[in-house]
Design a protein around this motif. Structure first.
Motif, short mmCIF file in Angstrom:
data_model
loop_
_atom_site.label_atom_id
_atom_site.label_comp_id
_atom_site.label_asym_id
_atom_site.label_seq_id
_atom_site.Cartn_x
_atom_site.Cartn_y
_atom_site.Cartn_z
N GLY A 1 5.42 -18.04 31.95
CA GLY A 1 4.69 -16.81 32.26
C GLY A 1 3.71 -16.98 33.41
O GLY A 1 3.22 -15.99 33.95
N LEU A 2 3.40 -18.23 33.79
CA LEU A 2 2.55 -18.45 34.96
C LEU A 2 3.48 -18.58 36.17
O LEU A 2 4.27 -19.51 36.26
CB LEU A 2 1.72 -19.73 34.79
N VAL A 3 3.36 -17.61 37.09
CA VAL A 3 4.28 -17.57 38.23
C VAL A 3 3.49 -17.62 39.53
O VAL A 3 2.88 -16.62 39.95
CB VAL A 3 5.12 -16.27 38.20
N PRO A 4 3.47 -18.80 40.19
CA PRO A 4 2.83 -18.86 41.51
C PRO A 4 3.56 -17.91 42.46
O PRO A 4 4.79 -17.87 42.48
CB PRO A 4 3.02 -20.33 41.93
N GLY A 5 2.78 -17.15 43.22
CA GLY A 5 3.38 -16.12 44.06
C GLY A 5 3.41 -16.47 45.53
O GLY A 5 3.37 -17.64 45.92
N ARG A 6 3.47 -15.42 46.33
CA ARG A 6 3.65 -15.57 47.77
C ARG A 6 2.42 -16.17 48.44
O ARG A 6 1.29 -15.83 48.12
CB ARG A 6 3.90 -14.18 48.36
N LYS A 7 2.68 -17.09 49.36
CA LYS A 7 1.58 -17.66 50.16
C LYS A 7 1.24 -16.69 51.29
O LYS A 7 2.13 -16.12 51.92
CB LYS A 7 2.06 -19.01 50.73
N GLU A 8 -0.04 -16.52 51.55
CA GLU A 8 -0.47 -15.56 52.58
C GLU A 8 -0.48 -16.22 53.95
O GLU A 8 -0.79 -17.40 54.09
CB GLU A 8 -1.90 -15.07 52.28
N THR A 9 -0.17 -15.42 54.98
CA THR A 9 -0.38 -15.83 56.36
C THR A 9 -1.72 -15.28 56.81
O THR A 9 -1.94 -14.07 56.74
CB THR A 9 0.74 -15.27 57.27
N LYS A 10 -2.61 -16.16 57.24
CA LYS A 10 -4.01 -15.74 57.43
C LYS A 10 -4.47 -15.87 58.88
O LYS A 10 -3.88 -16.59 59.69
CB LYS A 10 -4.93 -16.60 56.55
N LEU A 11 -5.58 -15.20 59.14
CA LEU A 11 -6.23 -15.28 60.45
C LEU A 11 -6.75 -16.69 60.72
O LEU A 11 -6.62 -17.20 61.83
CB LEU A 11 -7.40 -14.27 60.48
N GLY A 12 -7.34 -17.31 59.72
CA GLY A 12 -7.94 -18.63 59.92
C GLY A 12 -7.83 -19.47 58.66
O GLY A 12 -7.08 -19.13 57.74
#
Lengths: 371, 402
Positions: free
Chosen positions: B209-220
């Motif tokens: 039930g613990l589902v690591p999700g999408r990694k964000e693309t960030k400014l910095g």
């Protein structure tokens, strides 16, 4: 005084706005990620009169009569709302075309206008730090050093160069075929095909020197006026765009039981940005109006001063507005799913291209003082 | 105040981590920024310097060789050490600094509220390497898609079910969210109680039930991973409820914890500003403008003077707030000032440095361009600039600031 746009200016603003809202904004995120404008941009923008609007009709362009910097500022503001990178690409031919049309030899006109009419691009570079090694070579010049980074230099065939040969200002048209071009990955304006050009004792024939000495100083002042007016107008558009996105988000995002746009601190951020963007737009339009009326040293100096002031203000305002737009979106503003982090990166070039405007203004005053 | 004299402990931390930042972090910072990748090898190396993923739970022993003073009433030096170290690491790269220290966000509530058994379990879950051969890291899962600044509005729910709680909800902007081996998750155990019902849970990676999700693309801060984490009927034993069955202040306790960590965040911002300042000084010393040394121009020299004043002022705020925390004084106003002003200075200094550097600093990945992008997050995470000003203003008027 009449602050209203005339019918033709209104039509330009409306047409470019439709283009921006329908196409440019839709392409902007992908162009930023890809580091290139979509191929369709050239065809669509070409139909709207971009690229050749400053090339004389007789040379295959669309310019019949004097060029209107006021109209250009009106459209630049709209383009800035869309994408600063694509805007830079769409405006890149103007300075070289106007300069060559005004001061260029027949050979320079044939070379540049032939290239532009065939779909080529040209760009403008300034050796603001005096790092190029330029020497006389008979009636021509020899140039060693690196030009750029500037927009469009990744693909442009010609560069309008503002530099000095010793103590003598020169304005010259450089053929990029005589140098080594390298792509450049910028932080912002990523759709603008940036590049650098390394020249090693490149020969610039006399026919490609548009002006030298005092005449080049005057011509350079005019070219910079055109460029800075356009930069300021586009920067105001970017600031407006940032606040459009921030306003939409702030009206929808609820924290502490109400839309965050209802909090006074955020109202103030938005209001300051709106005020700054409106001021820069007016300053750009005013400077453009003055640029259209240059007829002597006095009017040339006034136009350049107005453009320089607009550009100083533009750099500050667009930086603040885009940083504050990211702030308003908070965590969402920091990730690239939303457009404001791109706008924050795009904002920087308005203050950094051509060098530090405040420094320019100080040096200009010191020159007047004879220091 | 330790910043006004040569405190050997702080000087040692500065020297050690300053050298680590220059020799180990700087050379790889650009690559991890471009790749948006975690510096796993460096993180492993950092453990050798005492920067373990459980350092916060273990006290300062791992870093300094000394156990923290047992008497709660006596002054400690952990916050000051944390600030000195954070500034140095962020001087190298803020993203890598956050990657090294990211687990500390999760470890802090475990250290503050966890029982001895829970602290042991937390340590156990972070022992050894993960399936990729990386050191194990932890994640603090607090923020949610609709809950940024207003953390009392959490919608993730932990429903009691026998000896377990069943957690459902979505978390956003979670440091180490995709890679963590253990999560400290905040969920409401009693929605009718509002924020009083919010409690923390230790949840191991791999728990159904613990589902690591999408990694964000960030400014910095791209070397620090930020990701979504989803909880879908995730069953967690009640033993993993932080503080156990004992009465806990839950989220309020976490907010208090921020009073000691905010100065460290401000210190990181100071580190970014100092990096840009030093870069500019070096560039100015070697540069000319139309034949005149740049340093001879007041336009440049006075800008540097302004920057130096701002950096020193920000550092003084940071260390005063940390000193107050170490002396068990109420530092809530000072901690917010340190964090907010540090963020402001980092943004101002990097922005002005870019303007002075002009076209050469337009390149993506230019050190100052990167620091400019990195600086922005310091006005957003760990309480936005607006939240800090709200805390400061309420404190001025004698209203409970949090």
């Amino acid at each position: 005084m009449d602050f209203a746009l005339d019918d033709e200016q209104t039509l330009i603003a409306q047409t470019v706005r439709r283009f921006v809202d329908k196409d440019v904004r839709a392409w902007a995120a992908d162009a930023d990620r890809a580091g290139a404008a979509p191929p369709r941009l050239t065809a669509v923008a070409g139909d709207l009169g971009f690229f050749l609007d400053a090339v004389p009709e007789a040379s295959g362009g669309m310019l019949d009569g004097p060029y209107s910097h006021l109209r250009r500022a009106v459209r630049g503001h709209e383009l800035g709302r869309g994408c600063a990178g694509m805007a830079a690409l769409l405006e890149t031919n103007v300075e070289p075309a106007l300069a060559v049309g005004r001061w260029g030899s027949a050979a320079a006109a044939e070379a540049l206008f032939g290239s532009l009419s065939a779909g080529g691009l040209a760009t403008t570079a300034r050796d603001s730090r005096g790092t190029l090694d330029i020497s006389r070579d008979a009636d021509g010049l020899r140039v060693t050093g690196k030009l750029g980074p500037v927009p469009a230099l990744g693909t442009a065939r010609h560069v309008l160069l503002m530099a000095r040969c010793g103590d003598e200002p020169v304005l010259a048209l450089i053929d990029t075929a005589g140098g080594r071009r390298a792509p450049f990955v910028p932080s912002g304006w990523r759709a603008a095909a940036w590049g650098t050009l390394t020249l090693e004792a490149a020969s610039v024939p006399a026919a490609m020197i548009l002006a030298r000495g005092p005449a080049a100083a005057d011509a350079t002042a005019e070219v910079l006026t055109w460029y800075k007016v356009s930069l300021a107008a586009r920067a105001a558009g970017v600031a407006v765009s940032a606040m459009e996105h921030a306003r939409k988000y702030a009206d929808e995002r609820v924290q502490f039981g109400r839309p965050i746009g209802h909090f006074e601190s955020l109202i103030r951020l938005r209001d300051d940005a709106d005020t700054g963007a409106a001021a820069v737009r007016l300053m750009a339009l005013h400077a453009a109006w003055q640029a259209d009326r240059v007829k002597d040293d006095s009017t040339r100096a006034a136009a350049h001063d107005a453009a320089s002031r607009a550009r100083v203000m533009a750099g500050d305002v667009v930086d603040r507005a885009t940083v504050d737009a990211v702030q308003i979106l908070g965590g969402y503003g920091f990730v690239n799913d939303y457009p404001v982090e791109k706008l924050m990166r795009d904002a920087r070039a308005f203050a950094q291209l051509l060098g530090d405007e405040r420094f320019d203004r100080i040096l200009a005053v010191r020159a007047q003082q004879g220091a | 105040m330790d910043i006004f004299h040569n405190n050997p402990m702080l000087a040692g931390v500065r020297q050690m981590l300053g050298a680590f930042a220059k020799q180990q972090i700087r050379p790889i910072a650009d690559q991890h920024d471009r790749d948006e990748s975690m510096p796993w090898d460096l993180m492993k190396m950092a453990q050798g310097f005492g920067m373990t993923q459980t350092a916060v739970v273990d006290g300062r022993k791992a870093l300094t060789g000394k156990d923290e003073e047992g008497d709660a009433a006596k002054p400690k030096s952990q916050a000051r050490i944390g600030c000195a170290g954070s500034e140095e690491l962020a001087y190298g790269c803020a993203g890598i600094c956050l990657a090294i220290g990211g687990s500390g966000l999760a470890a802090s509530p475990v250290a503050r509220m966890g029982t001895e058994e829970q602290q042991q379990e937390f340590r156990r879950l972070l022992k050894g390497d993960d399936d990729h051969g990386h050191i194990k890291v932890a994640a603090m899962a607090l923020s949610e898609p609709s809950t940024g600044s207003d953390i009392s509005g959490l919608s993730t729910v932990a429903r009691p079910d026998g000896d377990h709680f069943v957690i459902n909800g979505h978390k956003q902007w979670i440091t180490n969210g995709a890679s963590a081996s253990v999560y400290v998750v905040w969920a409401n155990t009693d929605p009718s109680a509002g924020r009083a019902g919010v409690r923390g849970f230790i949840v191991a990676r791999g728990t159904p039930g613990l589902v690591p999700g999408r990694k964000e693309t960030k400014l910095g801060i791209r070397a620090s991973e930020t990701a979504q984490v989803h909880f879908e009927d995730c069953r967690v034993h009640k033993d993993m409820l932080l503080g156990g069955g004992a009465t806990s202040e839950g989220l309020s306790d976490t907010k208090k914890m921020l009073d000691s960590t905010r100065p460290m965040v401000g210190a990181q911002a100071v580190g970014i500003a100092r990096a840009a300042f030093d870069y500019l000084v070096e560039r100015v010393q070697g540069g000319t403008m139309q034949g005149t040394p740049l340093a001879h121009h007041q336009r440049v020299a006075f800008e540097l003077a302004e920057m130096e004043m701002e950096i020193q002022a920000a550092r003084a705020l940071v260390h005063k707030a940390a000193w107050m925390a170490d002396h068990n004084m109420d530092n809530v106003r000072m901690a917010s000032m340190a964090k907010a002003y540090g963020a402001k200075v980092a943004q101002d200094v990097t922005s002005r440095a870019l303007t002075l550097l002009g076209e050469e600093a337009l390149e993506s990945g230019h050190p100052v361009e990167k620091w400019y992008r990195d600086a922005k997050i310091y006005d957003i995470f760990e309480g936005t600039g607006q939240i800090q000003r709200r805390i400061i203003a309420r404190s001025i008027f004698g209203v409970n600031p949090t």
